[in-house]
Design a protein around this motif. Sequence first.
Motif, PDB file in Angstrom:
ATOM      1  N   SER A 280       0.826  -1.210   0.000  1.00 52.99           N
ATOM      2  CA  SER A 280       0.000   0.000   0.000  1.00 52.99           C
ATOM      3  C   SER A 280       0.862   1.262   0.000  1.00 52.99           C
ATOM      4  CB  SER A 280      -0.926   0.005   1.226  1.00 52.99           C
ATOM      5  OG  SER A 280      -1.847  -1.061   1.155  1.00 52.99           O
ATOM      6  N   TYR A 281       1.949   1.231   0.749  1.00 51.57           N
ATOM      7  CA  TYR A 281       2.835   2.394   0.794  1.00 51.57           C
ATOM      8  C   TYR A 281       3.404   2.688  -0.590  1.00 51.57           C
ATOM      9  CZ  TYR A 281       6.656   5.491   2.200  1.00 51.57           C
ATOM     10  OH  TYR A 281       7.517   6.559   2.327  1.00 51.57           O
TER      11      TYR A 281
ATOM     12  N   MET B 147       1.212   4.734  -2.906  1.00 44.84           N
ATOM     13  CA  MET B 147       1.054   6.169  -2.633  1.00 44.84           C
ATOM     14  C   MET B 147       1.885   7.013  -3.601  1.00 44.84           C
ATOM     15  SD  MET B 147      -1.148   6.351  -0.171  1.00 44.84           S
ATOM     16  CE  MET B 147      -1.904   4.880  -0.887  1.00 44.84           C
TER      17      MET B 147
ATOM     18  N   VAL C  97      -5.829   5.998   2.439  1.00 43.08           N
ATOM     19  CA  VAL C  97      -5.316   6.627   1.215  1.00 43.08           C
ATOM     20  C   VAL C  97      -4.957   8.096   1.445  1.00 43.08           C
ATOM     21  CG1 VAL C  97      -5.740   7.104  -1.225  1.00 43.08           C
ATOM     22  CG2 VAL C  97      -6.750   5.064  -0.153  1.00 43.08           C
TER      23      VAL C  97
ATOM     24  N   PRO D 211      -2.244   8.907   4.451  1.00 41.75           N
ATOM     25  CA  PRO D 211      -0.855   8.649   4.060  1.00 41.75           C
ATOM     26  C   PRO D 211      -0.342   9.614   2.988  1.00 41.75           C
ATOM     27  CG  PRO D 211      -2.066   6.589   4.218  1.00 41.75           C
ATOM     28  CD  PRO D 211      -3.076   7.686   4.329  1.00 41.75           C
ATOM     29  N   LEU D 212      -1.218   9.981   2.028  1.00 44.55           N
ATOM     30  CA  LEU D 212      -0.789  10.930   1.000  1.00 44.55           C
ATOM     31  C   LEU D 212      -0.416  12.273   1.617  1.00 44.55           C
ATOM     32  CD1 LEU D 212      -3.338  10.276  -1.916  1.00 44.55           C
ATOM     33  CD2 LEU D 212      -0.877   9.752  -1.912  1.00 44.55           C
TER      34      LEU D 212
ATOM     35  N   TYR E 148      -8.223   4.132  -8.393  1.00 43.88           N
ATOM     36  CA  TYR E 148      -7.402   3.527  -7.328  1.00 43.88           C
ATOM     37  C   TYR E 148      -8.339   2.781  -6.382  1.00 43.88           C
ATOM     38  CZ  TYR E 148      -4.274   2.763  -3.423  1.00 43.88           C
ATOM     39  OH  TYR E 148      -3.534   2.175  -2.448  1.00 43.88           O
TER      40      TYR E 148
ATOM     41  N   ASP F   8      -8.644   0.542  -2.870  1.00 39.94           N
ATOM     42  CA  ASP F   8      -8.064   0.119  -1.605  1.00 39.94           C
ATOM     43  C   ASP F   8      -8.868  -1.056  -1.049  1.00 39.94           C
ATOM     44  OD1 ASP F   8      -6.498   0.466   0.942  1.00 39.94           O
ATOM     45  OD2 ASP F   8      -8.496   0.977   1.705  1.00 39.94           O
TER      46      ASP F   8
END
Length: 449
Positions: A33-34, A37, A66, A69-70, A122, A124
């Motif tokens: 997941s990282y 980004m 999402v 973290p962005l 995108y 998730d």
Amino acid sequence: MNPVAFTSKQKQMLNLPHKTWNIYTGAVRSGKSYGTMFLIPQRIGVHYKQPCLIVGKTLATVERNVLRPLRTIFGGYDVGDIKGRADGGRYVVLWGKEVDCVGANDERAISKIHGAEYGYVYCDEMTLYPENFFRMLQSRLSLPDSECDGTCNPDSPSHYLKQFLDSDAFTKNGNCIHFTIYDNEFLPKEYVERLEDEYRGTIYFDRWILGKWVRTEGLVFPLFRRERNFLTLDEYAERNRGSTREIRYVIWGGDGATTNDATAIVPLAILADGRAAVLESFYHDPKVNGQMSNEQLVPYIRDYLEFMNRKYRLYEMGVQHCMPIDCAAADLVQTMRYHFPRYNPISFTKKDIKRTTDVVNNAFSRGSITIINTNGWYNWVQKKEMSGIQPLVVELETMIWNDDNSDVVRKTYDGKIPNDAADAFRYAVNTYYNNPLNLWETPECDLPY
């Protein structure tokens, strides 16, 4: 923004050739997941003049998994908050572009993307979407250069997304990168080792550590773990130094049939400290040995019981016995009462499956029960050692609930998976551990028979 270090697997995902589908699946904390980004701003730049979409299980997970973290990576100036439109839709401004946001929590989410087309999507936690929503999403990637990035932890091998990943259509139009926890080179070694210890020997190790698509949902005995509940005699002795292993009672759980199902006798030895050890079982599989009546099995059961008494000195030590047998196996109950009265055969009638299964799982979770690993098992009918894991352990690890159950209170097991040894074991466990106090200490009273 500070310089960013990527793992080898993240570098691979950032340099994939263009395809419509780019799915990153695998273990927890593996870095998948990282890595995505850093794909999102690239994709939005490429598709800046086309509609774009971010999908999560809910809008809250879109924010948490999402957008938050962005902002941490790129700053809040470029990553806005989710806002509402007059038509009820939701969007977020990313690098000056409005991007639709959808929570795919149930079938109603289909209407949120119906009639739209997207240059970039995108996704998730893709495995959590309703299948019909995913099917609709496939049709929304209708522009010549449309593409979708998606992340997910693995699910059941029969999950619709796994079927799609294995299809020819995906092979032609998709990239899939599989992550294990070992692909995250920046995780502390101690953290990885702790997760390994917690999941080793269970089906969860395959999914959460190795990132494999294996079934965990619906397991009847999810709290059975080999590293805790299935030990060799040496391992058992090492873990229980200083405690007495004197046998006070033996509860011989029984289950039987004479056609397709097996006949099993599972001895649960109750020790002086209140814990229990499962000793060698009797197991007759008619598919292997041929069909036999209960009366025909008597000589083999007698040999088995005499062997167990000699090996563990049960007669000599004055050990008490109780033999709860499935009340549905009435013929077996009567046969055992006639031939083996000293074992106190009784008809086990408290068969609330959910409740009795909970008792077993509770005992497993507390480490109250150890199944002794004898590196195989003995076929008393054929008089030979059988290789492989004993049937009880196989059943404990594979039994699942019937998917057709609409009544969660009166659940049943999936009949396609053998459960005879596990049922016999369940009757024995519930004869003793149905009293919650017995999870910690042995009561002063005798067993009720």
